[in-house]
Each structure stands twice: as C-alpha cells, then as structure tokens.
Motif scaffolding. Sequence first.
Motif, PDB file in Angstrom:
ATOM      1  N   ASP A  94      10.745  -0.701  18.547  1.00 14.64           N
ATOM      2  CA  ASP A  94      10.720  -0.282  19.825  1.00 14.64           C
ATOM      3  C   ASP A  94      10.804   1.018  20.181  1.00 14.64           C
ATOM      4  N   TYR A  95      11.184   1.948  19.194  1.00 14.54           N
ATOM      5  CA  TYR A  95      11.221   3.545  19.467  1.00 14.54           C
ATOM      6  C   TYR A  95      10.563   4.045  18.076  1.00 14.54           C
ATOM      7  N   VAL A  96      10.140   5.111  18.028  1.00 14.16           N
ATOM      8  CA  VAL A  96       9.835   5.923  16.857  1.00 14.16           C
ATOM      9  C   VAL A  96      10.379   7.313  17.100  1.00 14.16           C
ATOM     10  N   SER A  97      10.578   8.108  15.929  1.00 17.93           N
ATOM     11  CA  SER A  97      10.813   9.471  15.894  1.00 17.93           C
ATOM     12  C   SER A  97      10.093  10.064  14.601  1.00 17.93           C
ATOM     13  N   PHE A  98       9.527  11.118  14.733  1.00 21.24           N
ATOM     14  CA  PHE A  98       8.912  11.904  13.773  1.00 21.24           C
ATOM     15  C   PHE A  98       9.459  13.233  13.402  1.00 21.24           C
ATOM     16  N   ASN A  99       9.849  13.442  12.062  1.00 20.11           N
ATOM     17  CA  ASN A  99      10.265  14.534  11.571  1.00 20.11           C
ATOM     18  C   ASN A  99       9.254  15.075  10.687  1.00 20.11           C
ATOM     19  N   VAL A 100       9.491  16.268  10.124  1.00 16.25           N
ATOM     20  CA  VAL A 100       8.678  17.037   9.180  1.00 16.25           C
ATOM     21  C   VAL A 100       9.457  17.269   7.812  1.00 16.25           C
ATOM     22  N   PHE A 101       8.860  17.424   6.552  1.00 12.78           N
ATOM     23  CA  PHE A 101       9.576  17.272   5.208  1.00 12.78           C
ATOM     24  C   PHE A 101      10.226  18.818   5.267  1.00 12.78           C
ATOM     25  N   VAL A 102      11.588  18.757   4.997  1.00 12.95           N
ATOM     26  CA  VAL A 102      12.053  20.113   4.326  1.00 12.95           C
ATOM     27  C   VAL A 102      12.633  19.719   2.889  1.00 12.95           C
ATOM     28  N   PRO A 103      12.609  20.715   2.168  1.00 12.78           N
ATOM     29  CA  PRO A 103      13.534  20.335   0.798  1.00 12.78           C
ATOM     30  C   PRO A 103      14.919  20.816   0.931  1.00 12.78           C
ATOM     31  N   LYS A 104      15.583  19.680   1.081  1.00 10.92           N
ATOM     32  CA  LYS A 104      16.999  19.791   1.656  1.00 10.92           C
ATOM     33  C   LYS A 104      17.884  20.488   0.376  1.00 10.92           C
ATOM     34  N   ALA A 105      18.890  21.280   0.803  1.00 13.59           N
ATOM     35  CA  ALA A 105      19.510  22.006  -0.170  1.00 13.59           C
ATOM     36  C   ALA A 105      20.545  20.896  -1.016  1.00 13.59           C
ATOM     37  N   GLY A 106      20.441  21.025  -2.375  1.00 14.06           N
ATOM     38  CA  GLY A 106      21.419  19.995  -3.108  1.00 14.06           C
ATOM     39  C   GLY A 106      20.574  18.881  -3.495  1.00 14.06           C
ATOM     40  N   THR A 107      19.189  18.631  -3.236  1.00 17.21           N
ATOM     41  CA  THR A 107      18.676  17.291  -3.463  1.00 17.21           C
ATOM     42  C   THR A 107      17.858  17.471  -4.795  1.00 17.21           C
ATOM     43  N   PRO A 108      17.664  16.351  -5.536  1.00 19.09           N
ATOM     44  CA  PRO A 108      16.949  16.395  -6.705  1.00 19.09           C
ATOM     45  C   PRO A 108      15.653  16.998  -6.457  1.00 19.09           C
ATOM     46  N   LEU A 109      14.823  16.654  -5.390  1.00 19.69           N
ATOM     47  CA  LEU A 109      13.479  17.031  -5.019  1.00 19.69           C
ATOM     48  C   LEU A 109      13.605  18.328  -4.911  1.00 19.69           C
ATOM     49  N   ARG A 110      14.359  19.267  -4.118  1.00 18.51           N
ATOM     50  CA  ARG A 110      14.295  20.633  -4.117  1.00 18.51           C
ATOM     51  C   ARG A 110      14.626  21.275  -5.548  1.00 18.51           C
ATOM     52  N   ASN A 111      15.564  20.711  -6.273  1.00 17.82           N
ATOM     53  CA  ASN A 111      15.726  21.373  -7.482  1.00 17.82           C
ATOM     54  C   ASN A 111      14.267  21.208  -8.458  1.00 17.82           C
ATOM     55  N   LYS A 112      13.352  20.145  -8.075  1.00 17.36           N
ATOM     56  CA  LYS A 112      12.375  19.835  -8.771  1.00 17.36           C
ATOM     57  C   LYS A 112      11.039  21.059  -8.311  1.00 17.36           C
ATOM     58  N   LEU A 113      11.076  21.131  -6.970  1.00 21.66           N
ATOM     59  CA  LEU A 113      10.021  21.966  -6.255  1.00 21.66           C
ATOM     60  C   LEU A 113      10.437  23.293  -6.463  1.00 21.66           C
ATOM     61  N   MET A 114      11.872  23.708  -6.535  1.00 22.83           N
ATOM     62  CA  MET A 114      12.217  25.200  -6.455  1.00 22.83           C
ATOM     63  C   MET A 114      13.360  25.322  -7.512  1.00 22.83           C
ATOM     64  N   PRO A 115      12.855  25.219  -8.806  1.00 20.67           N
ATOM     65  CA  PRO A 115      14.056  25.225 -10.028  1.00 20.67           C
ATOM     66  C   PRO A 115      14.859  26.392  -9.980  1.00 20.67           C
ATOM     67  N   ASP A 116      14.158  27.472  -9.317  1.00 20.47           N
ATOM     68  CA  ASP A 116      15.204  28.772  -9.571  1.00 20.47           C
ATOM     69  C   ASP A 116      15.641  28.850  -7.993  1.00 20.47           C
ATOM     70  N   ASP A 117      15.586  28.172  -7.083  1.00 22.68           N
ATOM     71  CA  ASP A 117      15.826  28.345  -5.754  1.00 22.68           C
ATOM     72  C   ASP A 117      15.696  29.796  -5.235  1.00 22.68           C
ATOM     73  N   SER A 118      14.576  30.170  -5.302  1.00 20.68           N
ATOM     74  CA  SER A 118      14.183  31.822  -4.972  1.00 20.68           C
ATOM     75  C   SER A 118      14.002  32.022  -3.620  1.00 20.68           C
ATOM     76  N   SER A 119      14.228  31.049  -2.800  1.00 19.56           N
ATOM     77  CA  SER A 119      13.799  31.073  -1.347  1.00 19.56           C
ATOM     78  C   SER A 119      14.832  32.098  -0.809  1.00 19.56           C
ATOM     79  N   GLY A 120      14.309  33.176  -0.121  1.00 14.94           N
ATOM     80  CA  GLY A 120      15.140  34.456   0.454  1.00 14.94           C
ATOM     81  C   GLY A 120      16.260  33.722   1.232  1.00 14.94           C
ATOM     82  N   GLU A 121      17.449  34.347   0.876  1.00 16.89           N
ATOM     83  CA  GLU A 121      18.786  33.726   1.716  1.00 16.89           C
ATOM     84  C   GLU A 121      18.668  33.975   3.274  1.00 16.89           C
TER      85      GLU A 121
END
Length: 466
Positions: free
Chosen positions: A364-391
Amino acid sequence: MKIRHILLLNPPGRKLYTRDYFCSKVTKAGYVEHPLDLLILSGIFSSAGFRVSVLDAQAGRQAPEPAFNHIVSLRPDAVVFLSGLVSRQEDYAFLERLKKAMPRVLFAGMGDLFLKKMVFENTAWMDAVFYDFTSGECADFLSGRRGQFSTISFRDGNDIIYRVPVQDRGEFSIPVPRHDLFLNKGYTFPFARKLPFATVLTDYGCPFSCPFCVYPTLGFRLRRLQNVTEELRYIRSLGIRELFVKDQSFGADRGRSMRLCEEMRNIGGFSWTCFLRADVAREDLLRGMKAAGCHTVLFGFESGCDRILRSYKPGVNKRMIVDALRKCRRSGIKSVGIFIFGFPEDDIGTCRETADFAVRCGCDYVSFNVFVPKAGTPLRNKLMPDDSSGEKEEVLDQSGIASVWSGSPVSAEELNRLRVRAIRRFYFRPSYLFGMAAASLFSLCRLRMCLRSAFFILQDVLAKRR
Ligand code: SF4
C-alpha cells in the motif's frame, strides 16, 4: 557534583534528523518520531528519583541558538543526549560549546556513532556513553556508582573505563516511560490514524541475523507482558489511543505476540502500527493483530532481487513477500514495503529490479533508502576491517538525502535518480491516487496526513540531492 536534575536532549540540527535506537538519518516527509532512547530513560530516571526534563529540538524545530539558551536556563546537572553518524559534526560542535558553558555538568551520549571503535577520540567534553537505554545501569551511573559496567563506558580522570558487554537473552522490565513528558511536542508519524500517538517497545534487539543490521548485535530480549500492559494502561489514561510499536520484528516469538495482542484487545481501543518480517506474517498472527487494533505493518523487504535477498535478508524471498502482502490484504491490514538501493552486490540492473518489484508487489505504501555500512554490524566489519573511515568526515545517512556511502557500487546521482523515479512510479499512478483520495474522504486525520505526505513526496521528487 550530586546529580538531581537530568536533561534528556535531542539536539538541534541543520536538517531534520531521526536519531534513536542506534539509527540515524535525515527525516523523510517532515515527520518526527519519539526518540525512543530518551523516552525509555525518562521512566528509568524518574523512578530512580531524578528530576527529568526533555528538550527535543528536532520535534520543536528549535534552532541552535534558542536551544542553547534554553538548555543553559534549565540548569541541569547531567545532559543525556542523542547523536548520530548523520549529524556528528554539528552535534559535537553544539555539545562542546554547551560543555564549555556548563563545565560541571555531566554529558552522556547515545547513538549509532558510539558503536564505532574510536568513541572517546577528540571528545574531551564527553563523560560517558550509554549503550543500552533499557538498562538500570544508566541510573546507577548518574547516582554516582563507579566501577565496571556492561552497558556504559566512561571517563574516570585521565582513564577511560570501557564497558564489558554481556549478551543477555532473558526477559526484562522497565519503569513505565514518562509519556506525559513527550506529549504536545509536535511528534508525527505517517501511518498514525489518530494524534497524539505514543511509541512503545515490547522487546529489545532482534533474533534474526541480517548482516547489514545493527539489531542482532544487541541480542534479543522480551519485555515481561505484565510490564507492557502496565504501560499500555498508563498510555490510555493519558487519552492516547494510537501506538507505534517499535519492536524491530513483531511476532518473532509468535506465541508471546499472540498473548500481547490478546492483552491489547482486553485493554481495548488502540489502533497501531509495527514492523513485521515477511516469513513471520502468518495468517493467524495477522488476524490476532488486526483484532487488537493493528492497521498497518512495516516490512523491511530490502530488495526485489532474490540473489541480494539471500545475502542480506536470509530466510526471505520474493515469493514469500508477495504471499505476506496477500495475507495482509485478506486480514485488512495495510502494508508498507521498505527497500534499500545500493547493497555492496547491487548494480544498476538489480536496483531497477528492486524498483520494479516495489511497484508491482502489492504494497500500500513504499519507502526507499540507500545502503550504509552501519556501525557495529558484521557487514561493516567485513567491508571495512580496520574501520579507517575518517572520524570527522564520515556522514552516513540511510535516507540518502544528506550523503551516500563513498563505497557504494552505484553512484550517488544514479541512486538518487532510482529513488526519485521509483517514488514517482509508485505514488503517481492514477489508480493509487484515486484510492488514496477515496480513503481520505472518510477521515480528516487521514486527509491531513495524505496532504502532508504528498507535499513532502513532491518536494523530495522535485529537489536535487543536497
Ligand atoms: S533487518 Fe529486521 S529482521 Fe533483519 S536483523 Fe534487522 S531488525 Fe531483524
């Protein structure tokens, strides 16, 4: 300093933000939901004997300067604030300035950004981080207890005492949240059929294991039913009859959810919305929910491509989604499909497949988001093992309005085009517009909500991404 007066703060921002329960994004369609963390803590702190004030500068659309002056004039002993990866820089600038103006006040933060590793780096003004807003440890800490906590990290002189997490899967109870402190603050929710509405949490975390999602990392605990019904009765006594049940997957424990529906039916008079998974949407559960007043369910379908679903929504496929929507229609419950563009394995083809599916699947309704590697998730740990993104630089916004993840396989421009085109295709169908207009004829509140949504959808479709 002995803490007597606690201010629960949702800080102001350049944009309208949703920041609660370890999620943060730019708010779509101008709606502002209750900040769940602050709501739950209002009960915990009040029952521990603290005086509690609430300042939600997002709901109140308060600009930074008036909000700053208001906070200083309240003279709190502690500020418990929300922040998020979507608004980190401006939050920190605001809070640091506040700390300078009130150096003896204790500042404790909550939010998705604190699930990152470098929590206390460049935040000399911040005294503590609360990792579980349902925990009585938050009140113990503000009462002056020190030592090791499982849900709190804090500064102790020059040292930082990090929490030692414990995965707790038992039942829990919380003091009844102070819904009265959150009344008349301008909260709105697109699917509420009556205003004001209240937000309720009957469990914590999630038992499923979608790798992009933060909730399984919190464990999964159910609130005692008696404790939930006590809160529901209190909400009714305030004259509130509309609920947003913010459990991340209602029905995960089917028997207990059926009993909860029965309790809601016994209290009577509620209408409500909740999140549900397609593979949990059994006919008997939906019937029980409908009888208890549920009118709308939000499904995180995520993708219209079975290959992507296998990776990111284990246990769910397109056939199940269509089947769940059919059952909803049969039960008289409206459905909202939430989809994500730009998973790491997405490409333009699979994103288009998702958009096509969203239009045709029968929501009946839809909502669209975009993927973000959320902090603390297994996927983020896999994609960014050293989590070196600038704070300082990293801004993550799952609405896709403020920014798009720099590692996205599809360009920001293309994601925005996909999102806008999908919204247009879904909501501007003549049959859809006619159906909405007809439904609005019988409800003034519905008409108001439809007009408001239409205004913001148009704004979203016509605007360029900022
Ligand atoms: S996406 Fe939904 S079902 Fe999956 S883990 Fe997260 S909250 Fe649970």
